[in-house]
Write an enzyme that holds these catalytic residues in place. Sequence first.
Site, mmCIF file in Angstrom:
data_model
loop_
_atom_site.group_PDB
_atom_site.id
_atom_site.type_symbol
_atom_site.label_atom_id
_atom_site.label_comp_id
_atom_site.label_asym_id
_atom_site.label_seq_id
_atom_site.Cartn_x
_atom_site.Cartn_y
_atom_site.Cartn_z
ATOM 1 N N ARG A 272 -8.116 3.052 7.038
ATOM 2 C CA ARG A 272 -8.322 3.673 5.715
ATOM 3 C C ARG A 272 -9.800 3.867 5.405
ATOM 4 O O ARG A 272 -10.619 2.997 5.665
ATOM 5 C CB ARG A 272 -7.683 2.797 4.630
ATOM 6 N N LYS B 257 0.668 4.188 -1.983
ATOM 7 C CA LYS B 257 0.784 4.318 -3.446
ATOM 8 C C LYS B 257 -0.328 5.208 -4.009
ATOM 9 O O LYS B 257 -0.068 6.120 -4.783
ATOM 10 C CB LYS B 257 0.720 2.931 -4.120
ATOM 11 N N ARG C 89 -13.243 -0.348 2.806
ATOM 12 C CA ARG C 89 -13.207 -1.495 1.902
ATOM 13 C C ARG C 89 -13.396 -2.800 2.668
ATOM 14 O O ARG C 89 -12.879 -2.961 3.760
ATOM 15 C CB ARG C 89 -11.869 -1.520 1.150
ATOM 16 N N ARG D 47 2.256 -6.923 -10.201
ATOM 17 C CA ARG D 47 2.321 -7.498 -8.862
ATOM 18 C C ARG D 47 2.946 -8.888 -8.866
ATOM 19 O O ARG D 47 3.058 -9.499 -7.790
ATOM 20 C CB ARG D 47 0.899 -7.637 -8.321
ATOM 21 N N ARG E 222 -3.228 -10.360 2.586
ATOM 22 C CA ARG E 222 -2.715 -9.555 1.463
ATOM 23 C C ARG E 222 -1.235 -9.260 1.647
ATOM 24 O O ARG E 222 -0.470 -9.247 0.665
ATOM 25 C CB ARG E 222 -3.523 -8.250 1.333
HETATM 26 P P1 ADP Z 1 -3.974 -1.932 -2.124
HETATM 27 O O1 ADP Z 1 -4.176 -0.493 -2.566
HETATM 28 O O2 ADP Z 1 -4.443 -2.161 -0.743
HETATM 29 O O3 ADP Z 1 -2.594 -2.430 -2.392
HETATM 30 P P2 ADP Z 1 -5.370 -2.686 -4.528
HETATM 31 O O4 ADP Z 1 -6.513 -1.734 -4.600
HETATM 32 O O5 ADP Z 1 -4.179 -2.387 -5.350
HETATM 33 O O6 ADP Z 1 -4.948 -2.813 -2.992
HETATM 34 O O7 ADP Z 1 -5.833 -4.146 -4.852
HETATM 35 C C1 ADP Z 1 -6.999 -4.719 -4.264
HETATM 36 C C2 ADP Z 1 -7.151 -6.147 -4.766
HETATM 37 O O8 ADP Z 1 -7.337 -6.145 -6.195
HETATM 38 C C3 ADP Z 1 -5.940 -7.048 -4.540
HETATM 39 O O9 ADP Z 1 -5.940 -7.654 -3.254
HETATM 40 C C4 ADP Z 1 -6.124 -8.091 -5.661
HETATM 41 O O10 ADP Z 1 -7.109 -9.044 -5.336
HETATM 42 C C5 ADP Z 1 -6.658 -7.236 -6.801
HETATM 43 N N1 ADP Z 1 -5.570 -6.703 -7.660
HETATM 44 C C6 ADP Z 1 -5.258 -5.399 -7.858
HETATM 45 N N2 ADP Z 1 -4.214 -5.273 -8.704
HETATM 46 C C7 ADP Z 1 -3.849 -6.540 -9.049
HETATM 47 C C8 ADP Z 1 -2.829 -7.096 -9.870
HETATM 48 N N3 ADP Z 1 -1.944 -6.313 -10.530
HETATM 49 N N4 ADP Z 1 -2.757 -8.448 -9.965
HETATM 50 C C9 ADP Z 1 -3.622 -9.244 -9.350
HETATM 51 N N5 ADP Z 1 -4.599 -8.791 -8.540
HETATM 52 C C10 ADP Z 1 -4.729 -7.459 -8.386
HETATM 53 P P1 ADP Z 2 -1.898 1.922 -1.044
HETATM 54 O O1 ADP Z 2 -2.508 2.533 -2.282
HETATM 55 O O2 ADP Z 2 -0.421 1.716 -1.160
HETATM 56 O O3 ADP Z 2 -2.610 0.680 -0.587
HETATM 57 P P2 ADP Z 2 -3.019 4.250 0.342
HETATM 58 O O4 ADP Z 2 -2.493 5.403 -0.421
HETATM 59 O O5 ADP Z 2 -4.439 3.893 0.152
HETATM 60 O O6 ADP Z 2 -2.066 2.968 0.149
HETATM 61 O O7 ADP Z 2 -2.753 4.549 1.895
HETATM 62 C C1 ADP Z 2 -3.142 3.607 2.897
HETATM 63 C C2 ADP Z 2 -3.672 4.345 4.126
HETATM 64 O O8 ADP Z 2 -2.598 5.028 4.780
HETATM 65 C C3 ADP Z 2 -4.707 5.418 3.841
HETATM 66 O O9 ADP Z 2 -5.620 5.426 4.909
HETATM 67 C C4 ADP Z 2 -3.896 6.702 3.764
HETATM 68 O O10 ADP Z 2 -4.661 7.850 4.114
HETATM 69 C C5 ADP Z 2 -2.820 6.440 4.801
HETATM 70 N N1 ADP Z 2 -1.515 7.039 4.479
HETATM 71 C C6 ADP Z 2 -0.956 7.236 3.255
HETATM 72 N N2 ADP Z 2 0.273 7.783 3.370
HETATM 73 C C7 ADP Z 2 0.503 7.922 4.707
HETATM 74 C C8 ADP Z 2 1.610 8.435 5.469
HETATM 75 N N3 ADP Z 2 2.715 8.883 4.874
HETATM 76 N N4 ADP Z 2 1.493 8.425 6.811
HETATM 77 C C9 ADP Z 2 0.372 7.950 7.413
HETATM 78 N N5 ADP Z 2 -0.689 7.451 6.751
HETATM 79 C C10 ADP Z 2 -0.631 7.440 5.412
#
Ligand code: ADP
Ligand code: ADP
Length: 214
Positions: free
Chosen positions: A127, A13, A160, A88, A171
């Site tokens: 990541r 995302k 992270r 979420r 998660r």
């Molecule tokens: P990822 O990119 O791995 O999906 P995020 O950066 O979006 O993770 O979220 C990291 C953490 O922040 C989540 O595990 C949660 O604890 C919190 N968080 C983020 N967005 C939300 C949301 N919309 N509702 C509740 N918790 C959230």
């Molecule tokens: P999210 O915001 O959904 O948690 P991220 O954009 O941070 O996900 O991506 C998660 C991890 O996967 C990062 O290390 C990123 O560089 C990698 N990644 C993202 N898109 C791809 C893809 N299409 N193929 C392989 N790795 C990817």
Amino acid sequence: MDFILLGPPGAGKGTQAKLMIDKWSIPQISTGDILRAAVREGTSLGVEAKGFMDRGELVPDRVVIGIIAERLKEKDARKGFILDGFPRTIPQAEALGTILQDLGRNIDHVISIEVDEEELVRRLTGRRMCKNCGESFHVVFNPPAREGVCDRCKGELYQRDDDKEETIRQRLAVYGQQTEPLIAYYSRTGNLRRIDGFSSIEDIFSRIVEAVGG
Ligand code: ADP
Ligand code: ADP
Ligand code: ZN
């Protein structure tokens, strides 16, 4: 141009959001980035959120809904926004509907990026994220030009705390229980675009552009 990016942790995302910003010049609004900044700064929001984040649980709905209600009123969001990581839960989606209704706007596209669990674990364990701009890299799949340094802003890359395998599994379980039901929720509203996320970053971006009609 009001978008929601939906998908499990690691789906890509944040990565796609950065490409969307460049194409459409609208801001990415990531609740995860906002919460991490609050934790770093030690604000009362950060203090409240930290325990939930460290355990891989969701921060309470009222907290993130408050953040979004304020953020969507800002000037830069007027011509569009990319919501990344919000909503979420069903209550968050309902609250968002009310907030947007009050602002006289609505979501144009809910883009659901779909990737299987083992690939998500591979992506998240490798990541590396930029401390400064939140750009994601991957040690194997998407390495930065210089190790430890962000290509976009030269900020420092870090791993992270919640990107360790045990917290990742937690998660993903939380995603399945609380967030996945949003796919059915938004399929009823008719603006859901499902994208196969098991492909290159560029391919996925082309699919998004195509799904939203350029
Ligand atoms: P990822 O990119 O791995 O999906 P995020 O950066 O979006 O993770 O979220 C990291 C953490 O922040 C989540 O595990 C949660 O604890 C919190 N968080 C983020 N967005 C939300 C949301 N919309 N509702 C509740 N918790 C959230
Ligand atoms: P999210 O915001 O959904 O948690 P991220 O954009 O941070 O996900 O991506 C998660 C991890 O996967 C990062 O290390 C990123 O560089 C990698 N990644 C993202 N898109 C791809 C893809 N299409 N193929 C392989 N790795 C990817
Ligand atoms: Zn950066």
